[in-house]
Design a protein around this motif. Structure first.
Motif, PDB file in Angstrom:
ATOM      1  N   HIS A  75       0.834  -1.138   0.178  1.00  5.11           N
ATOM      2  CA  HIS A  75       0.022   0.105  -0.291  1.00  5.11           C
ATOM      3  C   HIS A  75       0.877   1.188   0.317  1.00  5.11           C
ATOM      4  O   HIS A  75       1.401   1.529  -0.847  1.00  5.11           O
ATOM      5  N   ALA A  76       0.744   2.270   1.434  1.00  5.13           N
ATOM      6  CA  ALA A  76       1.103   3.206   1.758  1.00  5.13           C
ATOM      7  C   ALA A  76       3.386   2.856   1.790  1.00  5.13           C
ATOM      8  O   ALA A  76       3.729   4.541   2.062  1.00  5.13           O
ATOM      9  N   ARG A 101       2.316   6.957  -4.595  1.00  5.83           N
ATOM     10  CA  ARG A 101       1.251   6.409  -3.703  1.00  5.83           C
ATOM     11  C   ARG A 101       0.804   7.657  -2.588  1.00  5.83           C
ATOM     12  O   ARG A 101      -0.497   7.387  -1.992  1.00  5.83           O
ATOM     13  N   ALA A 102       1.938   8.383  -2.182  1.00  5.67           N
ATOM     14  CA  ALA A 102       1.010   9.349  -1.220  1.00  5.67           C
ATOM     15  C   ALA A 102       0.238  10.319  -2.157  1.00  5.67           C
ATOM     16  O   ALA A 102      -1.409  10.879  -1.331  1.00  5.67           O
ATOM     17  N   SER A 107      -0.148   9.637   2.267  1.00  6.56           N
ATOM     18  CA  SER A 107       0.408   9.343   2.878  1.00  6.56           C
ATOM     19  C   SER A 107       1.411   8.643   2.235  1.00  6.56           C
ATOM     20  O   SER A 107       0.517   7.763   2.330  1.00  6.56           O
ATOM     21  N   ALA A 108       2.814   8.310   2.273  1.00  6.96           N
ATOM     22  CA  ALA A 108       3.515   6.948   1.385  1.00  6.96           C
ATOM     23  C   ALA A 108       4.753   7.398   2.649  1.00  6.96           C
ATOM     24  O   ALA A 108       4.969   8.340   2.294  1.00  6.96           O
ATOM     25  N   VAL A 109       5.358   6.410   2.751  1.00  4.09           N
ATOM     26  CA  VAL A 109       6.734   6.655   3.025  1.00  4.09           C
ATOM     27  C   VAL A 109       7.566   5.636   2.416  1.00  4.09           C
ATOM     28  O   VAL A 109       7.318   4.366   1.942  1.00  4.09           O
ATOM     29  N   ALA A 110       8.908   5.865   1.944  1.00  2.66           N
ATOM     30  CA  ALA A 110       9.543   4.608   1.459  1.00  2.66           C
ATOM     31  C   ALA A 110      10.740   4.498   2.282  1.00  2.66           C
ATOM     32  O   ALA A 110      11.428   5.290   2.436  1.00  2.66           O
ATOM     33  N   SER A 111      12.025   3.305   2.358  1.00  6.12           N
ATOM     34  CA  SER A 111      12.666   3.252   2.829  1.00  6.12           C
ATOM     35  C   SER A 111      13.789   2.468   2.080  1.00  6.12           C
ATOM     36  O   SER A 111      13.117   2.067   1.032  1.00  6.12           O
ATOM     37  N   PHE A 268      12.060   8.129   3.390  1.00  2.00           N
ATOM     38  CA  PHE A 268      11.598   9.311   2.746  1.00  2.00           C
ATOM     39  C   PHE A 268      10.360   9.743   2.850  1.00  2.00           C
ATOM     40  O   PHE A 268       9.352   8.638   2.867  1.00  2.00           O
ATOM     41  N   TRP A 269       9.438  10.031   3.369  1.00  2.00           N
ATOM     42  CA  TRP A 269       8.021  10.570   4.118  1.00  2.00           C
ATOM     43  C   TRP A 269       7.059  11.214   3.247  1.00  2.00           C
ATOM     44  O   TRP A 269       7.679  12.484   2.878  1.00  2.00           O
ATOM     45  N   ALA A 270       6.323  11.333   2.344  1.00  2.00           N
ATOM     46  CA  ALA A 270       5.393  12.718   1.379  1.00  2.00           C
ATOM     47  C   ALA A 270       3.640  12.185   2.351  1.00  2.00           C
ATOM     48  O   ALA A 270       3.353  11.661   2.472  1.00  2.00           O
ATOM     49  N   VAL A 271       3.624  13.991   2.403  1.00  2.00           N
ATOM     50  CA  VAL A 271       2.172  13.414   2.865  1.00  2.00           C
ATOM     51  C   VAL A 271       1.312  14.867   1.740  1.00  2.00           C
ATOM     52  O   VAL A 271       1.770  16.101   1.280  1.00  2.00           O
TER      53      VAL A 271
END
Length: 333
Positions: A75-76, A101-102, A107-111, A268-271
């Motif tokens: 998902h996100a 994805r955001a 909202s979405a996060v990528a490591s 990284f985090w996007a909102v």
């Protein structure tokens, strides 16, 4: 010092990376990031890093043929594997994946795992800002600072970046490391044989030093004392633990030609502001805060000076030391 156009500097960096066996994608992504830093007055994260990158590529500490890929996804949330290559292609993949994805999830996060030095944190976030998204970036790095009260380096300088889009004008770009100064500044001082101010770093035994070479073999001091050390711990856990990457004390140095692979992590985090109070409300609130900040004539918005320098660099070129320029020309063939 010699003025070099941004285009020429980009060509030199790209050619040097290609000669070292990197893929075209890696060479372009890395050159983009390094010239971006130099154009904004951040020489410690610019092409001065290239000779060390190339030495580590030759010595097998970084893979020249790495191909970043999505290792897992739900998902996100997405995990990117940098494949032991230079960081920039993996970071590009992470950010581009986040945008879609955001917007879909709010909202979405990528490591990112198995990575390397990711340069200027804010650089990776520009694409999120242009897409109208709020973005955060975190990275751990090889051990350079002690835990609060400790006597050995465990945490990296662990940079944090943030971007906040605006209704008009450039996004607010925030970028900082958690040491008193970026370690790259000490690296530049050591290469040029210049002293550093007391309070930047210590010798290996914890004693104060103004010798840049001694400092590189010693420890950086956290900004704000205990608070800075706690923030460094926070970034260590966000960037490395979530990604399954090396902690700072496990990571091979960015500053030596030989040694273990770094294999550090980024997050990284996007909102999407539209998923919360709404884009119009968010943008109005940002402008309200900026307006009251600028009532004080001495206030400068974050990122403002860097963009002014970038425009000047595009027009006039970038100052590069003659020694470094000669080195780059040899490396580029």
């Amino acid at each position: 010092m010699t003025l070099v156009s941004t285009a020429e500097l980009h060509v030199l960096a790209t050619r040097a990376l290609r000669r070292a066996g990197t893929t075209s994608e890696t060479a372009t992504a890395t050159a983009n990031a390094l010239v971006y830093a130099d154009a904004r007055g951040l020489a410690s994260h610019g092409v001065s890093r290239l000779p060390m990158y190339l030495a580590q590529l030759r010595n097998g500490r970084v893979s020249p043929t790495a191909q970043a890929f999505i290792a897992s996804s739900r998902h996100a949330a997405v995990l990117i594997d940098a494949d032991d290559g230079l960081a920039f292609p993996a970071c590009e993949l992470a950010v581009q994946t986040l945008i879609g994805r955001a917007r879909e999830h709010g909202s979405a996060v990528a490591s990112v795992r198995h990575s390397h030095h990711f340069g200027v944190g804010a650089y990776h976030l520009e694409a999120l800002g242009r897409a109208g998204l709020v973005g955060l970036a975190f990275s751990n790095s090889p051990a350079a600072m002690p835990a609060f009260g400790g006597r050995r380096a465990l945490f990296g300088t662990n940079p944090i970046g943030a971007v906040f889009p605006r209704r008009s004008g450039e996004p607010l770009m925030i970028d900082l490391s958690l040491s008193n100064v970026a370690r790259g500044k000490i690296m530049v001082a050591a290469r040029e044989g210049k002293p550093i101010p007391e309070g930047w770093a210590t010798a290996r035994d914890g004693s104060p030093t103004t010798d840049a070479r001694v400092a590189l073999d010693g420890m950086m001091l956290p900004v704000g004392g205990a608070k800075g050390a706690m923030l460094a711990l926070t970034v260590e856990l966000l960037a490395a633990a979530l990604a399954g990457a090396n902690f700072g004390y496990e990571a091979g140095s960015f500053l030596t030609e030989e040694g273990d692979k770094s294999r550090v992590g980024h997050l990284f985090w996007a909102v999407d502001p539209g998923a919360l109070a709404g884009s119009d409300v968010y943008l109005a609130r940002v402008e309200a805060l900026i307006a009251i900040m600028l009532e004080d004539p001495d206030v400068r918005l974050p990122g403002q000076r860097r963009e002014s320098l970038a425009q000047q660099a595009e027009r006039d070129g970038i100052e590069v030391s003659d020694v470094l320029l000669d080195q780059l020309q040899v490396l580029a063939g």
